[in-house]
Design an enzyme around this catalytic site. Structure first.
Site, short mmCIF file in Angstrom:
data_model
loop_
_atom_site.label_atom_id
_atom_site.label_comp_id
_atom_site.label_asym_id
_atom_site.label_seq_id
_atom_site.Cartn_x
_atom_site.Cartn_y
_atom_site.Cartn_z
N ASN A 3 -57.91 77.26 106.63
CA ASN A 3 -58.57 76.17 105.89
C ASN A 3 -60.09 76.29 105.90
O ASN A 3 -60.74 76.12 104.86
CB ASN A 3 -58.15 74.82 106.45
N TRP A 61 -71.77 76.50 84.00
CA TRP A 61 -71.26 77.56 84.88
C TRP A 61 -71.79 78.91 84.40
O TRP A 61 -71.94 79.14 83.21
CB TRP A 61 -69.73 77.57 84.87
N TRP A 117 -60.11 72.20 95.53
CA TRP A 117 -61.15 72.91 94.75
C TRP A 117 -62.15 71.91 94.19
O TRP A 117 -63.37 72.14 94.21
CB TRP A 117 -60.51 73.75 93.64
N GLU A 130 -54.35 65.31 108.90
CA GLU A 130 -54.25 66.43 107.95
C GLU A 130 -53.01 66.27 107.07
O GLU A 130 -53.04 66.55 105.87
CB GLU A 130 -54.21 67.78 108.67
N TRP A 174 -64.95 76.07 89.05
CA TRP A 174 -63.95 75.93 90.12
C TRP A 174 -62.54 76.21 89.62
O TRP A 174 -61.68 76.64 90.38
CB TRP A 174 -64.03 74.54 90.77
N TRP A 209 -53.96 64.10 104.45
CA TRP A 209 -54.77 64.71 103.38
C TRP A 209 -53.85 65.24 102.28
O TRP A 209 -54.15 65.17 101.09
CB TRP A 209 -55.64 65.86 103.92
C1 FAD Z 1 -60.16 75.51 98.22
C2 FAD Z 1 -58.93 75.03 98.96
C3 FAD Z 1 -57.66 75.21 98.40
C4 FAD Z 1 -56.52 74.74 99.08
N1 FAD Z 1 -55.29 74.93 98.51
C5 FAD Z 1 -54.18 74.46 99.13
C6 FAD Z 1 -52.89 74.65 98.56
O1 FAD Z 1 -52.74 75.21 97.46
N2 FAD Z 1 -51.81 74.21 99.26
C7 FAD Z 1 -51.94 73.57 100.46
O2 FAD Z 1 -50.93 73.18 101.05
N3 FAD Z 1 -53.15 73.35 100.99
C8 FAD Z 1 -54.27 73.78 100.39
N4 FAD Z 1 -55.50 73.59 100.96
C9 FAD Z 1 -55.59 72.75 102.17
C10 FAD Z 1 -55.52 73.51 103.50
O3 FAD Z 1 -56.39 74.59 103.51
C11 FAD Z 1 -54.11 74.01 103.85
O4 FAD Z 1 -53.18 72.96 103.70
C12 FAD Z 1 -54.05 74.51 105.29
O5 FAD Z 1 -54.96 75.56 105.49
C13 FAD Z 1 -52.65 74.98 105.60
O6 FAD Z 1 -52.59 75.53 106.87
P1 FAD Z 1 -51.74 74.85 108.02
O7 FAD Z 1 -50.38 74.53 107.51
O8 FAD Z 1 -51.81 75.74 109.22
O9 FAD Z 1 -52.55 73.51 108.25
P2 FAD Z 1 -52.58 72.48 109.45
O10 FAD Z 1 -53.99 72.38 109.91
O11 FAD Z 1 -51.56 72.82 110.48
O12 FAD Z 1 -52.24 71.10 108.74
C14 FAD Z 1 -50.90 70.60 108.63
C15 FAD Z 1 -50.58 70.31 107.18
O13 FAD Z 1 -51.46 69.31 106.68
C16 FAD Z 1 -51.73 69.58 105.30
N5 FAD Z 1 -53.17 69.80 105.14
C17 FAD Z 1 -54.05 70.29 106.05
N6 FAD Z 1 -55.30 70.30 105.55
C18 FAD Z 1 -55.20 69.84 104.29
C19 FAD Z 1 -56.16 69.61 103.23
N7 FAD Z 1 -57.46 69.85 103.39
N8 FAD Z 1 -55.71 69.13 102.06
C20 FAD Z 1 -54.39 68.86 101.86
N9 FAD Z 1 -53.45 69.04 102.83
C21 FAD Z 1 -53.85 69.52 104.01
C22 FAD Z 1 -50.96 70.83 104.92
O14 FAD Z 1 -49.75 70.44 104.33
C23 FAD Z 1 -50.74 71.49 106.26
O15 FAD Z 1 -49.60 72.33 106.28
C24 FAD Z 1 -56.65 74.06 100.32
C25 FAD Z 1 -57.93 73.89 100.87
C26 FAD Z 1 -59.05 74.37 100.20
C27 FAD Z 1 -60.41 74.16 100.82
#
Ligand code: FAD
Length: 481
Positions: free
Chosen positions: A346, A311, A387, A280, A364, A283
């Site tokens: 997420n 759209w 997105w 993650e 989007w 990602w």
């Molecule tokens: C539509 C949409 C919009 C999003 N917008 C953002 C945003 O603006 N900022 C953001 O940081 N994340 C975004 N995410 C990705 C993800 O949802 C969040 O990073 C995550 O929910 C953060 O929670 P956590 O720190 O507990 O994640 P954890 O599951 O604990 O993951 C650890 C870290 O990994 C990174 N990470 C995890 N999943 C993703 C992912 N899919 N993409 C990129 N990085 C990821 C984050 O930095 C996160 O803090 C988005 C996802 C979606 C589907």
């Protein structure tokens, strides 16, 4: 405070609001010059203004950072304006000999930094920039054809075998230059006043470096074990919630990875949980690499075929979605979690985004903009890339025919309805078998739960089957053209 006669080093802090593991700050300290630490609230047409929730986070982070710097005998200097003017001005005012900063990856920010570097060098200042935000610079991870990766799995395979530097601890022995005048944080009005909508954010978060450390420790101790199986459940606190800290650089990915590897070496967590969590973090890296190589990620379809997409942009659907009043409980719970706490799980981000784009046929970019304004972790790379991923227009995007059914998703990932009950209290008394589809409840069940559909809780804003078919028709047309 210690003083020195050398010309000061100016450290321009940006998305790296921390003292530990901060390469620009470390290099400035190592130069032996006395330090001036600066944050600039940038006002320039090219720089996308922060959204409301992110401004709140920024304000709190700066307050914490000022406090931490003061504890070391220094001052955080605050200035606002166009950085291309503010930096040369403050350099002249303080007689600075060198300027240090950590890199940013958005096109406008890179252009600003490049222009500044030239101006400052012409004036005879030393400048140096560093990587503080990413495990790997975007130009270093490339395919065998020497191209940037467009698909996550091979990107991850390549990147995660590359060397990652160890995080640096906070150094000792600080030499400060006399700080120039600073603007007052309170005058920046980063926190909302009238109305003060930030109560839920204050309850949910402690922004800043100390908060980041505490969040990481808590995650490692309580949630890393089981992460792989629990991370998809919004009704469980199963993830790290480190995203806003990473966004503003209250913590670095190096610090997170270092701490995880330490646990791993002690045998404190299962390999599968660690592997999932690390992927993650990658990602996030991947999103930044995409942003760097595709500067218009937040406003242009990565896949230009989507430029022809028709759209519908139905305002009523979009408004209901924003307010958490669509009549689909998992969507409404997610959108209210976002509004109240500045963060959304997420899994629910994916479900709500899919609903807006595919069932609602909303561009989007409109969803991206709402998230940009309301997320404390609103991130130029991850938000735009995610997105586009959901829309199907992005790199390595979800297949276009994947349209999340909010009822089935709710039943799978919030099986008892605890998440919905928490954020949508007006339907909390519904039994689990109908909590994700109140319109299917009998009149008697609704009555006993004090729910009057259309009054205490909305009827569904659209028909799921019809709108799903409509989305598939639109997407098929796009594919066939
Ligand atoms: C539509 C949409 C919009 C999003 N917008 C953002 C945003 O603006 N900022 C953001 O940081 N994340 C975004 N995410 C990705 C993800 O949802 C969040 O990073 C995550 O929910 C953060 O929670 P956590 O720190 O507990 O994640 P954890 O599951 O604990 O993951 C650890 C870290 O990994 C990174 N990470 C995890 N999943 C993703 C992912 N899919 N993409 C990129 N990085 C990821 C984050 O930095 C996160 O803090 C988005 C996802 C979606 C589907």
């Amino acid at each position: 405070m210690t003083s020195s006669s050398a010309a000061p080093a100016l450290v321009w802090l940006r998305n790296d609001l921390r003292l530990a593991d901060n390469p620009a700050l470390e290099a400035a300290r190592a130069s032996g010059r006395p330090l001036i630490l600066l944050y600039v609230l940038e006002v320039a047409d090219e720089i996308r203004p922060l959204g409301g929730a992110a401004r709140w986070w920024l304000g709190r982070s700066l307050a914490g950072l000022s406090h931490d710097i003061a504890a070391l005998g220094g001052t955080l200097v605050l200035r606002s304006g166009d950085a291309r003017r503010v930096l040369p001005d403050i350099a002249a005012e303080t007689g600075a000999g060198a300027i240090y900063w950590n890199r940013r990856y958005g096109a406008a920010e890179i252009a600003t930094d490049t222009a500044l570097k030239l101006t400052l060098r012409e004036k005879g200042l030393e400048t140096a920039s560093f990587n503080a935000a990413l495990l790997h610079e975007p130009w270093t991870v490339r395919t065998q054809k020497n191209e940037p990766y467009k698909v996550f799995t091979p990107f991850f395979r390549a990147a995660h075998t590359m060397h990652v530097r160890a995080p640096a601890r906070l150094g000792s022995g600080w030499t400060w230059a006399r700080a120039p005048n600073s603007e007052r944080l309170v005058d920046w009005r980063l926190e909302p006043r009238a109305p003060d909508w930030a109560g839920g954010l204050r309850d949910a978060w402690i922004p800043g470096e100390a908060g980041a450390r505490a969040a990481l420790e808590q995650f490692l101790a309580q949630r890393l074990s089981g992460y792989a199986s629990r991370r998809d459940r919004p009704d469980i606190e199963g993830t790290s919630r480190l995203s806003p800290y990473l966004r503003f650089g209250n913590i670095s990915p190096h610090q997170i990875l270092g701490a995880v590897r330490h646990r791993e070496a002690r045998g404190d967590a299962r390999g599968a949980d660690i592997a999932k969590f690390v992927s993650e973090i990658y990602w996030r890296e991947f999103s930044y690499h995409l942003l760097f190589h595709n500067p218009n990620l937040a406003d242009q379809n990565f896949n230009p075929r989507f430029d022809r997409f028709e759209w519908r942009n139905d305002d009523a659907v979009e408004r209901a979605w924003q307010k958490g009043r669509t009549g689909f409980p998992i969507i409404d719970a997610g959108m209210r979690q976002l509004w109240q706490t500045g963060w959304m799980h997420n899994r629910v981000r994916m479900i709500t985004a899919s609903f807006l784009i595919k069932h609602g046929l909303t561009d989007w970019r409109r969803g991206e903009a709402w998230f940009w304004d309301t997320l404390v972790d609103a991130d130029p790379a991850s938000n735009a890339a995610s997105w586009q991923w959901v829309a199907g227009s992005g790199a390595d995007a979800a297949p276009y025919f994947r349209i999340f059914n909010p009822v089935l998703q709710g039943e799978k990932f919030d099986p008892d309805g605890a998440y919905v009950r928490h954020f949508v209290p007006e339907i909390a008394k519904l039994p689990a078998n109908v909590i994700h589809k109140p319109w299917r409840a009998t009149a008697d069940v609704l009555h006993r739960a004090d729910v009057v559909l259309g009054e205490t809780y909305p009827n569904p804003v659209l028909d799921l089957d019809t709108s799903r078919r409509r989305a598939l028709e639109h997407l098929d047309r796009l594919r066939d053209e």
